[in-house]
Design an enzyme around this catalytic site. Structure first.
Site, PDB file in Angstrom:
ATOM      1  N   HIS A   1       0.851  -1.198   0.000  1.00  0.00           N
ATOM      2  CA  HIS A   1       0.000   0.000   0.000  1.00  0.00           C
ATOM      3  C   HIS A   1       0.879   1.238   0.000  1.00  0.00           C
ATOM      4  O   HIS A   1       2.092   1.177   0.241  1.00  0.00           O
ATOM      5  CB  HIS A   1      -0.902   0.021   1.242  1.00  0.00           C
ATOM      6  CG  HIS A   1      -0.156   0.184   2.534  1.00  0.00           C
ATOM      7  ND1 HIS A   1       0.588  -0.820   3.103  1.00  0.00           N
ATOM      8  CD2 HIS A   1      -0.019   1.252   3.356  1.00  0.00           C
ATOM      9  CE1 HIS A   1       1.140  -0.395   4.222  1.00  0.00           C
ATOM     10  NE2 HIS A   1       0.788   0.881   4.394  1.00  0.00           N
TER      11      HIS A   1
ATOM     12  N   ASP B   1       0.657   5.240   1.770  1.00  0.00           N
ATOM     13  CA  ASP B   1      -0.095   5.747   2.922  1.00  0.00           C
ATOM     14  C   ASP B   1      -1.155   6.785   2.572  1.00  0.00           C
ATOM     15  O   ASP B   1      -0.903   7.709   1.800  1.00  0.00           O
ATOM     16  CB  ASP B   1       0.874   6.309   3.965  1.00  0.00           C
ATOM     17  CG  ASP B   1       1.636   5.188   4.660  1.00  0.00           C
ATOM     18  OD1 ASP B   1       1.098   4.065   4.738  1.00  0.00           O
ATOM     19  OD2 ASP B   1       2.763   5.425   5.107  1.00  0.00           O
TER      20      ASP B   1
ATOM     21  N   HIS C   1       4.757   0.241   0.048  1.00  0.00           N
ATOM     22  CA  HIS C   1       5.543  -0.505   1.030  1.00  0.00           C
ATOM     23  C   HIS C   1       4.721  -1.636   1.639  1.00  0.00           C
ATOM     24  O   HIS C   1       3.489  -1.690   1.489  1.00  0.00           O
ATOM     25  CB  HIS C   1       6.118   0.424   2.108  1.00  0.00           C
ATOM     26  CG  HIS C   1       5.075   1.219   2.836  1.00  0.00           C
ATOM     27  ND1 HIS C   1       4.511   2.361   2.326  1.00  0.00           N
ATOM     28  CD2 HIS C   1       4.483   1.025   4.048  1.00  0.00           C
ATOM     29  CE1 HIS C   1       3.633   2.845   3.169  1.00  0.00           C
ATOM     30  NE2 HIS C   1       3.575   2.048   4.226  1.00  0.00           N
TER      31      HIS C   1
ATOM     32  N   ARG D   1       5.381   6.274  14.038  1.00  0.00           N
ATOM     33  CA  ARG D   1       5.134   6.721  12.657  1.00  0.00           C
ATOM     34  C   ARG D   1       4.495   8.105  12.615  1.00  0.00           C
ATOM     35  O   ARG D   1       3.517   8.374  13.318  1.00  0.00           O
ATOM     36  CB  ARG D   1       4.212   5.715  11.970  1.00  0.00           C
ATOM     37  CG  ARG D   1       3.991   6.020  10.498  1.00  0.00           C
ATOM     38  CD  ARG D   1       3.075   4.994   9.875  1.00  0.00           C
ATOM     39  NE  ARG D   1       1.755   5.553   9.690  1.00  0.00           N
ATOM     40  CZ  ARG D   1       0.905   5.167   8.725  1.00  0.00           C
ATOM     41  NH1 ARG D   1       1.266   4.216   7.883  1.00  0.00           N
ATOM     42  NH2 ARG D   1      -0.275   5.712   8.626  1.00  0.00           N
TER      43      ARG D   1
HETATM   44  C1  SIN Z   1       3.220   1.212   7.573  1.00  0.00           C
HETATM   45  O1  SIN Z   1       2.594   0.605   6.724  1.00  0.00           O
HETATM   46  O2  SIN Z   1       3.188   2.430   7.637  1.00  0.00           O
HETATM   47  C2  SIN Z   1       4.055   0.458   8.584  1.00  0.00           C
HETATM   48  C3  SIN Z   1       5.330   0.010   8.017  1.00  0.00           C
HETATM   49  C4  SIN Z   1       6.153  -0.766   8.999  1.00  0.00           C
HETATM   50  O3  SIN Z   1       5.777  -0.894  10.166  1.00  0.00           O
HETATM   51  O4  SIN Z   1       7.194  -1.257   8.594  1.00  0.00           O
END
Ligand code: SIN
Length: 291
Positions: free
Chosen positions: A107, A109, A267, A282
Site C-alpha cells: 500500500h 499511505d 511498502h 510513525r
Molecule cells: C506502515 O505501513 O506504515 C508500517 C510500516 C512498517 O511498520 O514497517
C-alpha cells in the site's frame, strides 16, 4: 560501508541499498536543529532515492515531530488513535501473541484521502532480533516499464480508493482486522473525515515531474467500472508494480529512522517475527491532491 556512494550532496552522504531505490544517509544528526542547507540536501536525497534511512538516531518523540514538521503539516490517521502524549505519532506495536501486523499488505499511505500523505517518517524503537523488515517498491519504474500501449490505457484510468476496504481484506472492517490483541493499537471512528477518494492511476510527482503507477491495496476498482470488471487489469498493475527488480528493503535496527516518499512508492511490513516485539513510531506528512 561497501555500498556505492553518491557524492553529489554537500551536507550528507547517500549510500545506495538496492538497484531500484533506497539509500542510507550519513552525516546527519536528527536530534539537532537542521539548517536549511541540510534540509535541502535531505530533500534532494529523498527525491533521488525515494526511501532514505538514517541509522543510530537517538531522538525523542518531540524531536521526531520537529523533523517531520519541517516537511509540512502532520496528517492524523483517520482510523488509528495516536499516542496519548503525542497524538500526531502513531505507535505501531506488535507483541508476541499478536497474529497480524499493521501495514502487512502492499500500500501507499493514506491513498484513500483526497490529498494522500506526501511522506512517512518511521522510527524504530524496538525491533526483533531478525525479521520485521519493510519492503518498498518504486512506482516510477512500474510506470516507465509498461509498454506504450499499456501506458495509454493506464493514463486514462482513475482509481476508487477506500480506507476501510483493503482489497485483500475479504470484507472485514478495520475493527475486525485490528492488528493488536494486546490493545496497544486502537482503531477509531473516522467521523466526518473523507476516507474514499478517486485518483488518477498514473500520477505526476509534483516535485520531480516523473510519472508513477499509483496503485496500492486501498484501490477497490477503477472509476466507472465494477469491481469484477476492474479486477483482472487491477491485478496486473498490482503484480507488475512489485516486480522484484523494482523493490528494496529496509532492515531495521533500533534507532533507525526511515523517510519515504508515498507519491512514488508502495511498502509492505513483513510479519515474520511471531515471538518477538516490534515497536515503531510513525508520522505522516500531508501531501497534495494527485494529478
Ligand atoms: C506502515 O505501513 O506504515 C508500517 C510500516 C512498517 O511498520 O514497517
Amino acid at each position: 560501508m561497501n555500498a556505492p556512494r553518491n557524492t553529489q550532496y554537500r551536507h550528507l552522504e547517500a549510500h545506495k541499498i538496492a538497484g531500484s531505490m533506497g539509500a542510507e544517509i550519513t552525516g546527519i544528526d536528527l536530534s539537532q536543529d537542521l539548517s536549511e542547507e541540510q534540509l535541502a540536501d535531505i530533500r534532494a536525497a529523498l527525491l533521488d532515492n525515494l526511501v532514505i534511512c538514517f541509522r543510530d538516531q537517538v531522538i525523542t518523540p518531540d524531536q521526531q515531530l520537529a523533523f517531520a514538521r519541517r516537511w509540512g503539516d502532520i496528517h492524523l490517521h483517520p482510523f488509528m488513535k495516536g499516542m496519548e502524549s503525542h497524538p500526531e505519532i502513531l505507535a505501531i506495536i506488535k507483541r508476541p501473541g499478536d497474529k497480524k501486523n499493521f501495514g502487512g499488505a502492499w500500500h501507499t499511505d493514506q491513498m484513500f484521502s483526497p490529498s494522500p500523505a506526501m511522506g512517512t517518517i518511521l522510527y524504530a524503537k524496538e525491533v526483533p532480533s531478525a525479521g520485521g523488515d519493510t519492503l518498498f517498491a518504486n512506482l516510477y519504474l512500474a510506470y516507465e516499464s509498461l509498454s506504450d500501449g499499456m501506458k495509454k490505457i493506464a493514463n486514462q484510468l482513475r482509481t476508487v480508493c477506500v480506507g476501510d476496504n483493503f482489497r485483500q481484506a475479504d470484507g472485514r472492517t478495520r475493527v475486525d482486522r485490528s492488528t493488536s490483541q494486546s490493545g496497544d493499537m486502537q482503531v477509531k471512528d473516522p467521523g466526518e473525515v473523507q476516507t474514499t477518494s478517486i485518483h488518477p492511476l498514473v500520477r505526476t510527482h509534483p516535485e520531480t515531474g516523473r510519472k508513477a503507477l499509483y496503485v496500492g491495496g486501498h484501490v477497490q476498482r477503477f472509476d466507472g467500472m465494477t469491481e469484477e470488471e476492474s479486477l483482472p487489469l487491477l491485478n496486473f498493475f498490482m503484480d507488475h508494480a512489485i516486480r522484484p527488480e523494482f523493490t528494496g528493503r529496509i532492515r531495521w535496527q533500533n534507532n533507525t529512522l526511515t523517510f519515504w516518499d508515498n507519491r512514488c512508492t508502495q511498502h509492505f511490513a513483513i510479519n515474520d517475527y511471531p515471538a518477538e516485539t516490534r515497536i515503531m513510531h510513525r508520522i505522516t506528512v500531508c501531501g497534495d491532491k494527485p494529478f
